[in-house]
Design an enzyme around this catalytic site. Structure first.
Site, PDB file in Angstrom:
ATOM      1  N   CYS A 191      -5.904  -2.346 -17.450  1.00  0.00           N
ATOM      2  CA  CYS A 191      -5.301  -2.129 -16.132  1.00  0.00           C
ATOM      3  C   CYS A 191      -3.964  -1.412 -16.266  1.00  0.00           C
ATOM      4  O   CYS A 191      -3.250  -1.246 -15.270  1.00  0.00           O
ATOM      5  CB  CYS A 191      -5.124  -3.465 -15.405  1.00  0.00           C
ATOM      6  SG  CYS A 191      -4.065  -4.640 -16.266  1.00  0.00           S
ATOM      7  N   TYR A 221      -9.983 -11.719 -24.709  1.00  0.00           N
ATOM      8  CA  TYR A 221      -9.357 -11.899 -23.386  1.00  0.00           C
ATOM      9  C   TYR A 221     -10.462 -12.013 -22.332  1.00  0.00           C
ATOM     10  O   TYR A 221     -10.438 -11.345 -21.309  1.00  0.00           O
ATOM     11  CB  TYR A 221      -8.414 -10.739 -23.058  1.00  0.00           C
ATOM     12  CG  TYR A 221      -7.413 -10.399 -24.144  1.00  0.00           C
ATOM     13  CD1 TYR A 221      -6.184 -11.055 -24.204  1.00  0.00           C
ATOM     14  CD2 TYR A 221      -7.697  -9.436 -25.111  1.00  0.00           C
ATOM     15  CE1 TYR A 221      -5.254 -10.744 -25.193  1.00  0.00           C
ATOM     16  CE2 TYR A 221      -6.774  -9.124 -26.106  1.00  0.00           C
ATOM     17  CZ  TYR A 221      -5.559  -9.773 -26.144  1.00  0.00           C
ATOM     18  OH  TYR A 221      -4.650  -9.463 -27.130  1.00  0.00           O
ATOM     19  N   CYS A 248       0.850  -1.204   0.000  1.00  0.00           N
ATOM     20  CA  CYS A 248       0.000   0.000   0.000  1.00  0.00           C
ATOM     21  C   CYS A 248       0.877   1.241   0.000  1.00  0.00           C
ATOM     22  O   CYS A 248       0.974   1.952   1.002  1.00  0.00           O
ATOM     23  CB  CYS A 248      -0.929   0.007   1.208  1.00  0.00           C
ATOM     24  SG  CYS A 248      -2.052  -1.385   1.302  1.00  0.00           S
TER      25      CYS A 248
END
Length: 470
Positions: free
Chosen positions: A427, A330, A85
């Site tokens: 992404c 995909y 993070c």
């Protein structure tokens, strides 16, 4: 001959930007960019560099003269050591700002695209405890803090169950509380670690390739089901039985309890048998009445709430009327294909992973969807003239490729058949922009929408609508 010392110190640099792999940016006196891993835009810092490249430095802030107004106190005690993070010290609204900025910059700079009015990034309502899948590693030689290393004591228990230290494949940080997955994730992980330690069940040593307990995977679903998969390096029946019985009896809320024996040199389980010890072999995720069975090897978006929003945006961008033939390239386990099927005449899903297509077919049958066909094959070879002639010319193509983007042959085939619309889900907006530049002469970008699937990190999804130029 002694190597030239390339380390430098810079003083009172103002951090002005963020985005590149989660790092913040400052500018050195010589004009080069300095990438920093522990600063927030708005900080004023002294910097120690540890790498010098032709056009930039990499470094660390060693003194803070001024703290940014966007800096917040990290919730996690492991922040700064655990690499999961990297933006937890930055206000969430500011995280969204820099994610959206990165998407726009990539599309305009790499893709050389004139963008339409950009819809603001869609943030997460819960920026913590949002992941439905976590994977943890066992180690009998945990990462020690600086204070522990310098303390004049002997640490006898070095067992750990947590995450790899960034860049160190054999070093595991022991995690007490992770803020990414909701309870009972932390209780299961800590309970298993303490029990296995008490029972002297050996934790894995990746260098020596020995030990029993190797990894732990916990999956949850919006329907309240929980899957736990324990990966063992060695297959001693008694040790496996002890561990699995502990989990079964201590956490009755687990609906799918499974294990894998993996003596290989890596942790991947896709070529291994998964044994169901208790409960079902899957958990169920639900979206708008559709149910998706998720097994130990299934790919599924790790943020269930934002996955639903991402698929809604994709469907809205496609603008289906019920008469269209749609190709879903995909397709993975076919979640998008099934999500849009009721709005389309027919959907063709294509994916390279056989297990994913098997799951897609099973889910479509379970959901009673009969206007989808799924095909297995390497996209760059299966998506050819013969395939299109056999299955029909698509009116709309939806594509959701991996981080590397679409293969150049796939892009060229799309340009050859020229569907009316393309909805490109990505992404990685940098590789998305690269592909969009190639498509740009034949398509105009009419909509774009970023979606934050991964709060506290720099990662971001982006959806773009391309419409064929007249």
């Amino acid at each position: 001959m002694r190597r030239k010392n390339t380390k430098k110190e810079f003083f009172e640099l103002e951090v002005f930007d963020a985005g590149a792999k989660g790092k913040s940016l400052a500018k050195a006196p010589d004009g080069k960019i300095v990438f920093l891993s522990n600063a927030v835009p708005g900080d004023v810092v002294d910097v120690q560099t540890f790498k010098k490249r032709k056009g930039y430095y990499e470094g660390k802030a060693i003194k803070f003269h001024k703290y940014s107004k966007h800096r917040v106190k990290p919730e996690c005690e492991h922040f700064g050591t655990c690499g999961g993070c990297k933006w937890q010290h930055m206000d969430y609204k500011q995280q969204l700002y820099f994610k959206e900025k990165e998407v726009i910059n990539n599309l305009e700079r790499i893709g050389k695209i004139e963008l339409p009015k950009v819809t603001p990034i869609l943030g997460c309502t819960e920026p913590y405890f949002y992941r439905n899948k976590m994977e943890f590693s066992f180690s009998n030689n945990r990462w020690l803090s600086f204070e522990e290393i310098n303390a004049d004591i002997t640490i006898e228990n070095r067992n750990a169950l947590g995450f790899h230290i960034p860049g160190m494949w054999d070093k595991i940080l022991d995690i007490d509380k992770c803020w990414l997955q909701a309870d009972p994730s932390n209780a299961i992980r800590n309970g298993l670690k303490n029990f296995a330690t008490d029972q002297n069940i050996p934790f894995f040593n990746p260098r020596q390739q020995e030990g029993a307990l190797r990894t732990l995977m916990i999956r949850t679903s919006s329907t309240g089901q929980i899957m736990v998969v324990v990966q063992f390096f060695s297959g001693r029946k008694q040790q496996i039985e002890i561990v699995m019985e502990f989990l079964k009896n201590s956490f009755p809320e687990i609906t799918s309890l499974q294990y894998v024996i993996n003596p290989k040199g890596n942790d991947t389980i896709y070529d291994l048998e998964v044994v169901c010890y208790s409960g079902q072999t899957y958990i169920v995720e639900e979206m708008e009445g559709l149910q998706f069975k998720i097994n130990a090897k299934s790919f599924y978006q790790t943020n269930s709430e934002q996955a639903l929003n991402l698929y809604k945006i994709t469907r809205d961008f496609a603008g289906l009327t019920g008469s269209e033939l749609v190709y879903d390239l995909y397709t993975g386990t076919g979640t998008i294909a099934q999500f849009i099927a009721k709005k389309a005449k027919k959907v063709i899903g294509v994916e390279a992973v056989p297990d994913a297509i098997k799951a897609a077919k099973e889910n479509a049958l379970h959901n009673k969807i009969d206007n989808i066909d799924f095909f297995v094959g390497d996209m760059k070879t299966i998506f050819n003239d013969t395939f299109i002639k056999t299955n029909g010319h698509p009116d709309v193509i939806i594509t959701d490729p991996p981080r590397d983007g679409m293969h150049k042959d796939v892009v060229q085939q799309i340009l050859k058949i020229l569907p009316s619309k393309i909805v490109y889900v990505s992404c990685n907006s940098a590789t998305q922009a690269r592909d969009l530049e190639i498509l740009n002469p034949s398509y105009s970008i009419t909509k774009t929408q970023a979606v934050d699937m991964f709060p506290q990190t720099h990662h971001v999804e982006n959806v773009v609508l391309l419409e064929k130029r007249i």
